[in-house]
Motif scaffolding. Structure first.
Motif, PDB file in Angstrom:
ATOM      1  N   TYR A   1      -3.857   0.162  -8.415  1.00 51.36           N
ATOM      2  CA  TYR A   1      -3.681   1.285  -7.503  1.00 51.36           C
ATOM      3  C   TYR A   1      -4.964   1.488  -6.695  1.00 51.36           C
ATOM      4  O   TYR A   1      -6.049   1.641  -7.276  1.00 51.36           O
ATOM      5  CB  TYR A   1      -3.391   2.578  -8.263  1.00 51.36           C
ATOM      6  CG  TYR A   1      -2.127   2.551  -9.091  1.00 51.36           C
ATOM      7  CD1 TYR A   1      -0.944   3.089  -8.607  1.00 51.36           C
ATOM      8  CD2 TYR A   1      -2.112   2.001 -10.371  1.00 51.36           C
ATOM      9  CE1 TYR A   1       0.219   3.084  -9.367  1.00 51.36           C
ATOM     10  CE2 TYR A   1      -0.961   1.984 -11.144  1.00 51.36           C
ATOM     11  CZ  TYR A   1       0.203   2.525 -10.624  1.00 51.36           C
ATOM     12  OH  TYR A   1       1.346   2.517 -11.392  1.00 51.36           O
ATOM     13  N   LEU A   2      -4.839   1.487  -5.374  1.00 54.33           N
ATOM     14  CA  LEU A   2      -5.971   1.834  -4.530  1.00 54.33           C
ATOM     15  C   LEU A   2      -5.966   3.342  -4.318  1.00 54.33           C
ATOM     16  O   LEU A   2      -4.951   3.917  -3.903  1.00 54.33           O
ATOM     17  CB  LEU A   2      -5.883   1.124  -3.176  1.00 54.33           C
ATOM     18  CG  LEU A   2      -6.920   1.599  -2.151  1.00 54.33           C
ATOM     19  CD1 LEU A   2      -8.341   1.285  -2.602  1.00 54.33           C
ATOM     20  CD2 LEU A   2      -6.652   0.978  -0.782  1.00 54.33           C
ATOM     21  N   VAL A   3      -7.100   3.968  -4.585  1.00 56.75           N
ATOM     22  CA  VAL A   3      -7.249   5.405  -4.343  1.00 56.75           C
ATOM     23  C   VAL A   3      -8.355   5.574  -3.305  1.00 56.75           C
ATOM     24  O   VAL A   3      -9.539   5.526  -3.629  1.00 56.75           O
ATOM     25  CB  VAL A   3      -7.584   6.165  -5.644  1.00 56.75           C
ATOM     26  CG1 VAL A   3      -7.564   7.673  -5.391  1.00 56.75           C
ATOM     27  CG2 VAL A   3      -6.589   5.813  -6.744  1.00 56.75           C
ATOM     28  N   PRO A   4      -7.972   5.725  -2.034  1.00 68.34           N
ATOM     29  CA  PRO A   4      -8.976   5.882  -0.977  1.00 68.34           C
ATOM     30  C   PRO A   4      -9.579   7.281  -0.968  1.00 68.34           C
ATOM     31  O   PRO A   4      -9.179   8.163  -1.738  1.00 68.34           O
ATOM     32  CB  PRO A   4      -8.176   5.635   0.310  1.00 68.34           C
ATOM     33  CG  PRO A   4      -6.800   5.233  -0.112  1.00 68.34           C
ATOM     34  CD  PRO A   4      -6.620   5.725  -1.508  1.00 68.34           C
TER      35      PRO A   4
ATOM     36  N   GLN B   1       1.146  -7.947   4.064  1.00 68.44           N
ATOM     37  CA  GLN B   1       0.783  -6.790   4.872  1.00 68.44           C
ATOM     38  C   GLN B   1      -0.016  -5.782   4.050  1.00 68.44           C
ATOM     39  O   GLN B   1      -1.026  -5.237   4.513  1.00 68.44           O
ATOM     40  CB  GLN B   1       2.042  -6.118   5.425  1.00 68.44           C
ATOM     41  CG  GLN B   1       1.747  -4.869   6.252  1.00 68.44           C
ATOM     42  CD  GLN B   1       2.978  -4.012   6.477  1.00 68.44           C
ATOM     43  OE1 GLN B   1       3.905  -4.024   5.654  1.00 68.44           O
ATOM     44  NE2 GLN B   1       3.006  -3.265   7.560  1.00 68.44           N
ATOM     45  N   LEU B   2       0.442  -5.532   2.845  1.00 70.92           N
ATOM     46  CA  LEU B   2      -0.233  -4.567   1.967  1.00 70.92           C
ATOM     47  C   LEU B   2      -1.671  -4.982   1.697  1.00 70.92           C
ATOM     48  O   LEU B   2      -2.593  -4.166   1.795  1.00 70.92           O
ATOM     49  CB  LEU B   2       0.541  -4.442   0.655  1.00 70.92           C
ATOM     50  CG  LEU B   2      -0.061  -3.568  -0.441  1.00 70.92           C
ATOM     51  CD1 LEU B   2      -0.248  -2.141   0.045  1.00 70.92           C
ATOM     52  CD2 LEU B   2       0.814  -3.590  -1.679  1.00 70.92           C
ATOM     53  N   ILE B   3      -1.887  -6.253   1.375  1.00 72.51           N
ATOM     54  CA  ILE B   3      -3.246  -6.738   1.106  1.00 72.51           C
ATOM     55  C   ILE B   3      -4.118  -6.584   2.344  1.00 72.51           C
ATOM     56  O   ILE B   3      -5.280  -6.154   2.260  1.00 72.51           O
ATOM     57  CB  ILE B   3      -3.218  -8.209   0.636  1.00 72.51           C
ATOM     58  CG1 ILE B   3      -2.484  -8.332  -0.705  1.00 72.51           C
ATOM     59  CG2 ILE B   3      -4.642  -8.766   0.522  1.00 72.51           C
ATOM     60  CD1 ILE B   3      -3.096  -7.529  -1.842  1.00 72.51           C
ATOM     61  N   ARG B   4      -3.580  -6.900   3.514  1.00 71.22           N
ATOM     62  CA  ARG B   4      -4.353  -6.738   4.752  1.00 71.22           C
ATOM     63  C   ARG B   4      -4.788  -5.290   4.956  1.00 71.22           C
ATOM     64  O   ARG B   4      -5.946  -5.016   5.290  1.00 71.22           O
ATOM     65  CB  ARG B   4      -3.516  -7.199   5.950  1.00 71.22           C
ATOM     66  CG  ARG B   4      -3.483  -8.701   6.162  1.00 71.22           C
ATOM     67  CD  ARG B   4      -2.650  -9.059   7.385  1.00 71.22           C
ATOM     68  NE  ARG B   4      -2.866 -10.450   7.777  1.00 71.22           N
ATOM     69  CZ  ARG B   4      -2.258 -11.038   8.795  1.00 71.22           C
ATOM     70  NH1 ARG B   4      -1.371 -10.357   9.510  1.00 71.22           N
ATOM     71  NH2 ARG B   4      -2.523 -12.296   9.103  1.00 71.22           N
ATOM     72  N   ILE B   5      -3.864  -4.370   4.762  1.00 72.94           N
ATOM     73  CA  ILE B   5      -4.181  -2.955   5.001  1.00 72.94           C
ATOM     74  C   ILE B   5      -5.194  -2.444   3.977  1.00 72.94           C
ATOM     75  O   ILE B   5      -6.120  -1.697   4.310  1.00 72.94           O
ATOM     76  CB  ILE B   5      -2.898  -2.094   4.988  1.00 72.94           C
ATOM     77  CG1 ILE B   5      -1.970  -2.524   6.126  1.00 72.94           C
ATOM     78  CG2 ILE B   5      -3.245  -0.616   5.097  1.00 72.94           C
ATOM     79  CD1 ILE B   5      -2.617  -2.545   7.509  1.00 72.94           C
ATOM     80  N   LEU B   6      -5.057  -2.867   2.723  1.00 75.02           N
ATOM     81  CA  LEU B   6      -6.023  -2.442   1.708  1.00 75.02           C
ATOM     82  C   LEU B   6      -7.415  -3.001   2.022  1.00 75.02           C
ATOM     83  O   LEU B   6      -8.422  -2.331   1.826  1.00 75.02           O
ATOM     84  CB  LEU B   6      -5.565  -2.886   0.322  1.00 75.02           C
ATOM     85  CG  LEU B   6      -4.236  -2.299  -0.162  1.00 75.02           C
ATOM     86  CD1 LEU B   6      -3.977  -2.664  -1.614  1.00 75.02           C
ATOM     87  CD2 LEU B   6      -4.188  -0.788   0.023  1.00 75.02           C
ATOM     88  N   LYS B   7      -7.475  -4.234   2.534  1.00 71.31           N
ATOM     89  CA  LYS B   7      -8.762  -4.807   2.939  1.00 71.31           C
ATOM     90  C   LYS B   7      -9.348  -4.034   4.119  1.00 71.31           C
ATOM     91  O   LYS B   7     -10.566  -3.857   4.217  1.00 71.31           O
ATOM     92  CB  LYS B   7      -8.598  -6.279   3.296  1.00 71.31           C
ATOM     93  CG  LYS B   7      -8.250  -7.177   2.125  1.00 71.31           C
ATOM     94  CD  LYS B   7      -9.344  -7.180   1.071  1.00 71.31           C
ATOM     95  CE  LYS B   7      -8.984  -8.101  -0.092  1.00 71.31           C
ATOM     96  NZ  LYS B   7     -10.027  -8.079  -1.157  1.00 71.31           N
TER      97      LYS B   7
ATOM     98  N   CYS C   1       3.325   5.080  -2.237  1.00 70.59           N
ATOM     99  CA  CYS C   1       3.731   3.963  -3.091  1.00 70.59           C
ATOM    100  C   CYS C   1       3.125   2.641  -2.655  1.00 70.59           C
ATOM    101  O   CYS C   1       2.955   1.733  -3.468  1.00 70.59           O
ATOM    102  CB  CYS C   1       5.255   3.866  -3.153  1.00 70.59           C
ATOM    103  SG  CYS C   1       6.044   3.601  -1.554  1.00 70.59           S
ATOM    104  N   PHE C   2       2.780   2.508  -1.373  1.00 73.84           N
ATOM    105  CA  PHE C   2       2.230   1.242  -0.922  1.00 73.84           C
ATOM    106  C   PHE C   2       0.732   1.122  -1.197  1.00 73.84           C
ATOM    107  O   PHE C   2       0.090   0.174  -0.765  1.00 73.84           O
ATOM    108  CB  PHE C   2       2.542   1.006   0.553  1.00 73.84           C
ATOM    109  CG  PHE C   2       3.969   0.599   0.772  1.00 73.84           C
ATOM    110  CD1 PHE C   2       4.454  -0.583   0.239  1.00 73.84           C
ATOM    111  CD2 PHE C   2       4.839   1.402   1.474  1.00 73.84           C
ATOM    112  CE1 PHE C   2       5.781  -0.970   0.424  1.00 73.84           C
ATOM    113  CE2 PHE C   2       6.159   1.033   1.662  1.00 73.84           C
ATOM    114  CZ  PHE C   2       6.623  -0.158   1.131  1.00 73.84           C
ATOM    115  N   LEU C   3       0.168   2.111  -1.909  1.00 76.55           N
ATOM    116  CA  LEU C   3      -1.198   1.958  -2.419  1.00 76.55           C
ATOM    117  C   LEU C   3      -1.184   1.259  -3.768  1.00 76.55           C
ATOM    118  O   LEU C   3      -2.216   1.101  -4.399  1.00 76.55           O
ATOM    119  CB  LEU C   3      -1.872   3.332  -2.537  1.00 76.55           C
ATOM    120  CG  LEU C   3      -2.121   4.055  -1.208  1.00 76.55           C
ATOM    121  CD1 LEU C   3      -2.709   5.432  -1.453  1.00 76.55           C
ATOM    122  CD2 LEU C   3      -3.031   3.252  -0.314  1.00 76.55           C
ATOM    123  N   GLU C   4       0.000   0.832  -4.204  1.00 75.17           N
ATOM    124  CA  GLU C   4       0.131   0.084  -5.451  1.00 75.17           C
ATOM    125  C   GLU C   4       0.223  -1.406  -5.141  1.00 75.17           C
ATOM    126  O   GLU C   4       1.032  -1.825  -4.310  1.00 75.17           O
ATOM    127  CB  GLU C   4       1.403   0.501  -6.194  1.00 75.17           C
ATOM    128  CG  GLU C   4       1.488   1.976  -6.516  1.00 75.17           C
ATOM    129  CD  GLU C   4       2.845   2.340  -7.098  1.00 75.17           C
ATOM    130  OE1 GLU C   4       3.608   1.405  -7.430  1.00 75.17           O
ATOM    131  OE2 GLU C   4       3.129   3.543  -7.203  1.00 75.17           O
TER     132      GLU C   4
END
Length: 266
Positions: free
Chosen positions: A65-68, A217-223, A157-160
């Motif tokens: 889980y990413l918690v920004p 897409q999710l990995i790109r946005i988290l990066k 949910c897309f932070l998972e």
């Protein structure tokens, strides 16, 4: 038994296992420039963590889980977890609850942005930082905060990041995680997994709940969130660094995941 270490007010008597000697029903621990051990640990108290500055990854079960910044994560009691982060500075507030309500919300992990009213409540709660005696006001305030949490939850949910259990998919995920700036070649990914393209797409969706394209897409946005936190690049530079051909394409993708536009720090 190793020497006892106090962390977040709890006592780590054995690596990863914490003993609770706190009498408070709810205990506040606020700390700047957070440095947490990057190994699995658990404790009997439920945990609400607010990321005031930076970002953190929480590794729980088969998900990351990413918690920004300005987000919170709720972790039920006795749930094993560990944290990692490459952020320069991580400022966190934890509130550890001894008892929680029996509603379904409190029995599972949640990550969501902290609305203004919740941030104000957390700011007020910081007055009890590391205080080991509980007064009437604190007891009432913490109970009100706990009761309100489910109403504040607008799940991100897309932070998972799902972690597949099927070992054939591990090299596929590793490849996407390290080559996210490039376009996917599904044939190559299928070769890595030693299966057909159709089987890869079916099994990946079955294991993770999302498609290969959505995972990419999710990995790109988290990066991009990591790069925004680093404060070294403009949004246009970040867009190109993570593989988008234009700022508008990046912005549209970011909004579809985060439900808000990307913003550099001021």
């Amino acid at each position: 038994m190793q020497n006892a270490n106090a962390k977040c007010g709890l006592i780590e008597e054995n690596k990863g296992f914490y003993t609770d000697k706190i009498s408070n029903e709810a205990f506040v621990w606020y700390e700047k420039n957070w440095k947490h051990d990057e190994y699995d640990h658990l404790h009997e108290r439920a945990q609400l963590t607010y990321v005031e500055e930076g970002y953190q990854y929480f590794h729980i079960d088969q998900k990351i889980y990413l918690v920004p910044k300005n987000h919170v994560i709720w972790i039920p009691s006795d749930v094993k977890h560990r944290t990692t982060s490459e952020a320069k500075t991580v400022n966190l507030m934890l509130i550890l609850f001894k008892l929680v309500f029996k509603k379904d919300f409190f029995q599972s992990v949640h990550v969501f942005p902290a609305p203004p009213v919740l941030k104000e409540m957390l700011l007020y709660a910081s007055k009890w930082n590391k205080v080991h005696r509980e007064d009437e006001e604190q007891t009432a305030f913490m109970k009100a905060l706990l009761i309100s949490l489910p109403n504040f939850c607008d799940e991100s949910c897309f932070l998972e990041i799902p972690v597949p259990a099927d070992q054939r998919l591990v090299p596929v995920c590793h490849y996407i995680n390290s080559h996210y700036q490039y376009n996917l070649k599904v044939d190559d990914l299928a070769d890595m997994a030693k299966m057909s393209v159709r089987s890869l797409q079916r099994i990946f969706k079955q294991e993770t709940g999302i498609t290969l394209q959505k995972y990419h897409q999710l990995i790109r946005i988290l990066k991009s969130i990591e790069l925004i936190d680093a404060q070294q690049y403009t949004l246009s530079e970040i867009a190109f660094r993570i593989g988008y051909k234009s700022l508008s394409a990046f912005t549209n993708s970011y909004v579809s995941v985060m439900k808000t536009g990307p913003k550099t720090k001021k």
